[in-house]
Design a protein around this motif. Structure first.
Motif, mmCIF file in Angstrom:
data_model
loop_
_atom_site.group_PDB
_atom_site.id
_atom_site.type_symbol
_atom_site.label_atom_id
_atom_site.label_comp_id
_atom_site.label_asym_id
_atom_site.label_seq_id
_atom_site.Cartn_x
_atom_site.Cartn_y
_atom_site.Cartn_z
ATOM 1 N N LEU A 87 0.831 -1.208 0.000
ATOM 2 C CA LEU A 87 0.000 0.000 0.000
ATOM 3 C C LEU A 87 0.866 1.258 0.000
ATOM 4 N N GLY A 88 1.839 1.277 -0.913
ATOM 5 C CA GLY A 88 2.584 2.516 -1.139
ATOM 6 C C GLY A 88 1.697 3.447 -1.962
ATOM 7 N N GLU A 89 2.347 4.401 -2.616
ATOM 8 C CA GLU A 89 1.585 5.370 -3.420
ATOM 9 C C GLU A 89 0.718 4.655 -4.469
ATOM 10 N N MET A 90 1.315 3.684 -5.162
ATOM 11 C CA MET A 90 0.579 3.000 -6.233
ATOM 12 C C MET A 90 -0.400 1.993 -5.679
ATOM 13 N N GLY A 91 0.044 1.135 -4.734
ATOM 14 C CA GLY A 91 -0.837 0.096 -4.200
ATOM 15 C C GLY A 91 -2.085 0.690 -3.562
ATOM 16 N N TRP A 148 -3.179 -5.593 2.663
ATOM 17 C CA TRP A 148 -2.077 -5.899 3.586
ATOM 18 C C TRP A 148 -0.882 -5.025 3.199
ATOM 19 N N ASN A 149 -0.227 -4.498 4.234
ATOM 20 C CA ASN A 149 1.015 -3.763 4.016
ATOM 21 C C ASN A 149 1.970 -4.054 5.161
ATOM 22 N N ARG A 150 3.269 -4.102 4.834
ATOM 23 C CA ARG A 150 4.273 -4.389 5.867
ATOM 24 C C ARG A 150 4.128 -3.442 7.046
ATOM 25 N N THR A 151 3.959 -2.142 6.740
ATOM 26 C CA THR A 151 3.709 -1.146 7.782
ATOM 27 C C THR A 151 2.190 -1.001 7.863
ATOM 28 N N PRO A 152 1.555 -1.605 8.866
ATOM 29 C CA PRO A 152 0.090 -1.763 8.846
ATOM 30 C C PRO A 152 -0.677 -0.439 8.806
ATOM 31 N N GLU A 153 -0.121 0.626 9.418
ATOM 32 C CA GLU A 153 -0.882 1.897 9.478
ATOM 33 C C GLU A 153 -1.215 2.446 8.091
ATOM 34 N N LYS A 154 -0.430 2.045 7.098
ATOM 35 C CA LYS A 154 -0.710 2.579 5.757
ATOM 36 C C LYS A 154 -2.046 2.076 5.217
ATOM 37 N N ALA A 155 -2.630 1.078 5.904
ATOM 38 C CA ALA A 155 -3.947 0.574 5.471
ATOM 39 C C ALA A 155 -5.084 1.385 6.086
ATOM 40 N N SER A 215 1.792 -4.855 -5.329
ATOM 41 C CA SER A 215 2.483 -3.643 -5.797
ATOM 42 C C SER A 215 3.433 -3.192 -4.698
ATOM 43 N N VAL A 216 4.700 -3.591 -4.816
ATOM 44 C CA VAL A 216 5.697 -3.199 -3.817
ATOM 45 C C VAL A 216 6.947 -2.687 -4.526
ATOM 46 N N LYS A 217 7.962 -2.385 -3.753
ATOM 47 C CA LYS A 217 9.201 -1.867 -4.333
ATOM 48 C C LYS A 217 10.116 -3.047 -4.650
ATOM 49 N N GLY A 218 10.168 -3.461 -5.890
ATOM 50 C CA GLY A 218 11.107 -4.479 -6.312
ATOM 51 C C GLY A 218 10.524 -5.882 -6.289
ATOM 52 N N ASP A 220 9.480 -12.407 -1.862
ATOM 53 C CA ASP A 220 9.613 -12.672 -0.415
ATOM 54 C C ASP A 220 8.253 -12.623 0.267
ATOM 55 N N ILE A 221 7.458 -11.636 -0.125
ATOM 56 C CA ILE A 221 6.132 -11.466 0.491
ATOM 57 C C ILE A 221 5.229 -12.641 0.124
ATOM 58 N N LEU A 222 5.199 -12.993 -1.165
ATOM 59 C CA LEU A 222 4.318 -14.082 -1.602
ATOM 60 C C LEU A 222 4.715 -15.404 -0.955
ATOM 61 N N THR A 261 4.437 -4.931 -9.850
ATOM 62 C CA THR A 261 5.699 -4.386 -9.337
ATOM 63 C C THR A 261 6.697 -4.254 -10.481
ATOM 64 N N ASP A 262 7.224 -3.067 -10.681
ATOM 65 C CA ASP A 262 8.150 -2.838 -11.800
ATOM 66 C C ASP A 262 9.480 -3.566 -11.601
ATOM 67 N N GLY A 263 10.130 -3.865 -12.709
ATOM 68 C CA GLY A 263 11.448 -4.490 -12.648
ATOM 69 C C GLY A 263 11.931 -4.805 -14.038
ATOM 70 N N MET A 293 1.019 2.190 -16.764
ATOM 71 C CA MET A 293 1.690 3.317 -17.416
ATOM 72 C C MET A 293 1.106 4.657 -16.951
ATOM 73 N N THR A 294 1.056 4.812 -15.626
ATOM 74 C CA THR A 294 0.561 6.086 -15.107
ATOM 75 C C THR A 294 1.103 6.288 -13.703
ATOM 76 N N ILE A 295 0.925 7.492 -13.187
ATOM 77 C CA ILE A 295 1.179 7.733 -11.768
ATOM 78 C C ILE A 295 -0.152 7.551 -11.027
HETATM 79 N N1 LIG Z 1 4.097 5.643 -7.610
HETATM 80 C C1 LIG Z 1 3.955 5.694 -8.948
HETATM 81 O O1 LIG Z 1 3.597 6.736 -9.540
HETATM 82 C C2 LIG Z 1 4.183 4.461 -9.784
HETATM 83 C C3 LIG Z 1 3.887 4.495 -11.162
HETATM 84 C C4 LIG Z 1 4.035 3.351 -11.927
HETATM 85 C C5 LIG Z 1 4.520 2.198 -11.345
HETATM 86 N N2 LIG Z 1 4.842 2.203 -10.011
HETATM 87 C C6 LIG Z 1 5.385 0.958 -9.452
HETATM 88 O O2 LIG Z 1 4.550 0.497 -8.403
HETATM 89 C C7 LIG Z 1 5.348 -0.218 -7.458
HETATM 90 C C8 LIG Z 1 5.098 0.363 -6.066
HETATM 91 O O3 LIG Z 1 5.543 1.725 -6.115
HETATM 92 P P1 LIG Z 1 5.066 2.822 -5.084
HETATM 93 O O4 LIG Z 1 5.257 4.132 -5.753
HETATM 94 O O5 LIG Z 1 3.743 2.475 -4.518
HETATM 95 O O6 LIG Z 1 6.196 2.674 -3.972
HETATM 96 P P2 LIG Z 1 6.239 3.313 -2.524
HETATM 97 O O7 LIG Z 1 5.213 4.373 -2.369
HETATM 98 O O8 LIG Z 1 7.660 3.653 -2.270
HETATM 99 O O9 LIG Z 1 5.820 2.089 -1.600
HETATM 100 C C9 LIG Z 1 6.623 0.922 -1.574
HETATM 101 C C10 LIG Z 1 5.775 -0.227 -1.068
HETATM 102 O O10 LIG Z 1 6.580 -1.413 -1.075
HETATM 103 C C11 LIG Z 1 6.573 -1.967 0.228
HETATM 104 N N3 LIG Z 1 7.832 -2.672 0.449
HETATM 105 C C12 LIG Z 1 9.057 -2.283 0.007
HETATM 106 N N4 LIG Z 1 9.971 -3.218 0.375
HETATM 107 C C13 LIG Z 1 9.293 -4.189 1.030
HETATM 108 C C14 LIG Z 1 9.670 -5.413 1.637
HETATM 109 N N5 LIG Z 1 10.939 -5.828 1.615
HETATM 110 N N6 LIG Z 1 8.711 -6.158 2.227
HETATM 111 C C15 LIG Z 1 7.425 -5.737 2.254
HETATM 112 N N7 LIG Z 1 6.995 -4.596 1.691
HETATM 113 C C16 LIG Z 1 7.928 -3.826 1.079
HETATM 114 C C17 LIG Z 1 6.385 -0.783 1.147
HETATM 115 O O11 LIG Z 1 5.972 -1.206 2.415
HETATM 116 P P3 LIG Z 1 6.147 -0.227 3.687
HETATM 117 O O12 LIG Z 1 5.000 0.741 3.630
HETATM 118 O O13 LIG Z 1 6.081 -1.135 4.854
HETATM 119 O O14 LIG Z 1 7.483 0.456 3.524
HETATM 120 C C18 LIG Z 1 5.295 -0.030 0.380
HETATM 121 O O15 LIG Z 1 4.041 -0.648 0.515
HETATM 122 C C19 LIG Z 1 6.806 -0.067 -7.913
HETATM 123 O O16 LIG Z 1 7.206 -1.171 -8.650
HETATM 124 C C20 LIG Z 1 6.744 1.169 -8.796
HETATM 125 O O17 LIG Z 1 7.789 1.204 -9.735
HETATM 126 C C21 LIG Z 1 4.674 3.291 -9.225
#
Ligand SMILES: NC(=O)c1ccc[n+]([C@@H]2O[C@H](COP(=O)([O-])OP(=O)(O)OC[C@H]3O[C@@H](n4cnc5c(N)ncnc54)[C@H](OP(=O)(O)O)[C@@H]3O)[C@@H](O)[C@H]2O)c1
Length: 297
Positions: A19-23, A40-47, A74-77, A83-85, A101-103, A128-130
């Motif tokens: 549940l980062g910016e994209m999730g 579900w998010n590693r840091t639960p408050e983000k939910a 949708s996570v970072k990497g 690992d999560i799955l 998840t991008d890569g 393909m968007t923010i």
């Molecule tokens: N933001 C965009 O505009 C955008 C656009 C297109 C594609 N994307 C892609 O979407 C994906 C997510 O990006 P985002 O922008 O949402 O990233 P973000 O805001 O930086 O959030 C990262 C997310 O990944 C989680 N995470 C990172 N490492 C982890 C680990 N080892 N174990 C468990 N959780 C982990 C974080 O959990 P915590 O909250 O616990 O840190 C958080 O939920 C990326 O692949 C990104 O390239 C993003």
């Protein structure tokens, strides 16, 4: 898991992991679309904000995976995604997972192969968007992997963007589509920003330039189908606009930049490519001939 909406259509449940910016934007789109959404998010408050909107908070990854017929990640990497799955254990078997998840293609294929080995119906998605573009009719999402998962969940995935397409049975391919779009974008933007530096050095407003030259710049996108045809066929001979006619214009751009003290690295790079192709005997070929420079040697 299904629910009954106001118009009596049952909507399948979706779980969103990460549940980062994209999730968070993905989960909100499913919620807004009337799907029971587990998060579900590693840091639960983000939910918290999503739970306040009606999402259910999963206590574990296993709980999240088991809760819904469609699991979106949708996570970072992709190392983190795997690992999560893995934490879901045998709850994964038989589930449909869409990993957004991008890569690199290799990183994505590695997760796809592992997940498929766990009995998962697997799809990779390249969005393909923010975040604010999630759910917009013009938003493009490239999918690759299981056509069964894509067909079964097509309407649910349609909530993420109106222009979703399955581009390949190979989960690694959508990332290449994404990189191709981004690479084209950055090359174009660098050219435009170099041009903007040149114009503003002369005191010309870039907006004014665009009012006059916008049509010429927009016309560039019309050239891509021709270039695509030349690259795909390997036929570069052209009666007009060949590389020998590009050469003096690129030389002028480099000279002008240097005379003004503007960084000339970008046009000079182009000059190097064009001059070498001409010297190699391709003076009468189209600009697309330069693809050979970028290919593996
Ligand atoms: N933001 C965009 O505009 C955008 C656009 C297109 C594609 N994307 C892609 O979407 C994906 C997510 O990006 P985002 O922008 O949402 O990233 P973000 O805001 O930086 O959030 C990262 C997310 O990944 C989680 N995470 C990172 N490492 C982890 C680990 N080892 N174990 C468990 N959780 C982990 C974080 O959990 P915590 O909250 O616990 O840190 C958080 O939920 C990326 O692949 C990104 O390239 C993003």
């Amino acid at each position: 898991m299904t629910t009954t909406s106001g118009n009596n259509s049952a909507r399948p449940g979706v779980s969103v992991i990460g549940l980062g910016e994209m999730g968070s934007a993905l989960a909100a789109a499913f919620l807004d679309g009337g799907h029971p959404t587990t998060v579900w998010n590693r840091t639960p408050e983000k939910a918290d904000a999503l739970v306040a909107k009606g999402a259910r908070r999963a206590e574990s990854v296993r709980d999240a995976v088991a809760a819904s017929g469609l699991v979106v990640v949708s996570v970072k990497g992709n190392a983190a995604a795997r690992d999560i799955l893995e934490l879901a254990g045998d709850a994964l078997s038989g589930q449909a997972v869409v990993n957004l998840t991008d890569g690199t293609s290799a990183e994505i294929r590695e997760v796809a192969e592992w997940a498929t080995g766990q009995g998962v119906g697997y799809l990779h998605g390249q969005i393909m968007t923010i975040a604010p573009g999630v759910g917009q009719p013009e938003t493009v999402v490239f999918y690759g992997g299981s056509d069964t998962v894509y067909d079964r969940h097509r309407s649910t995935l349609g909530l993420l963007g109106g222009r979703g397409t399955l581009v390949s049975a190979d989960a690694g391919v959508p990332s290449l589509y994404g990189m191709a779009v981004h690479g084209t974008m950055w090359g174009t933007l660098n050219g435009f920003l170099h041009a903007a530096a040149l114009l503003t050095d002369e005191g010309i407003e870039v907006k004014h330039f665009l009012e006059q030259a916008g049509a010429s710049i927009s016309a560039l996108s019309g050239i891509f189908p021709m270039i695509a045809g030349e690259v795909d066929s390997g036929e570069f001979a052209t009666p007009f606009g060949a590389l020998e006619h590009h050469l003096p214009s690129v030389e002028d751009l480099v000279k002008e930049s240097r005379a003004r003290g503007i960084d000339d690295e970008f046009p000079n790079y182009t000059l190097g490519l064009v001059a070498k192709a001409v010297a190699d005997g391709h003076a009468n070929d189209s600009y697309a001939r330069l693809v050979e420079h970028f290919r593996k040697r």
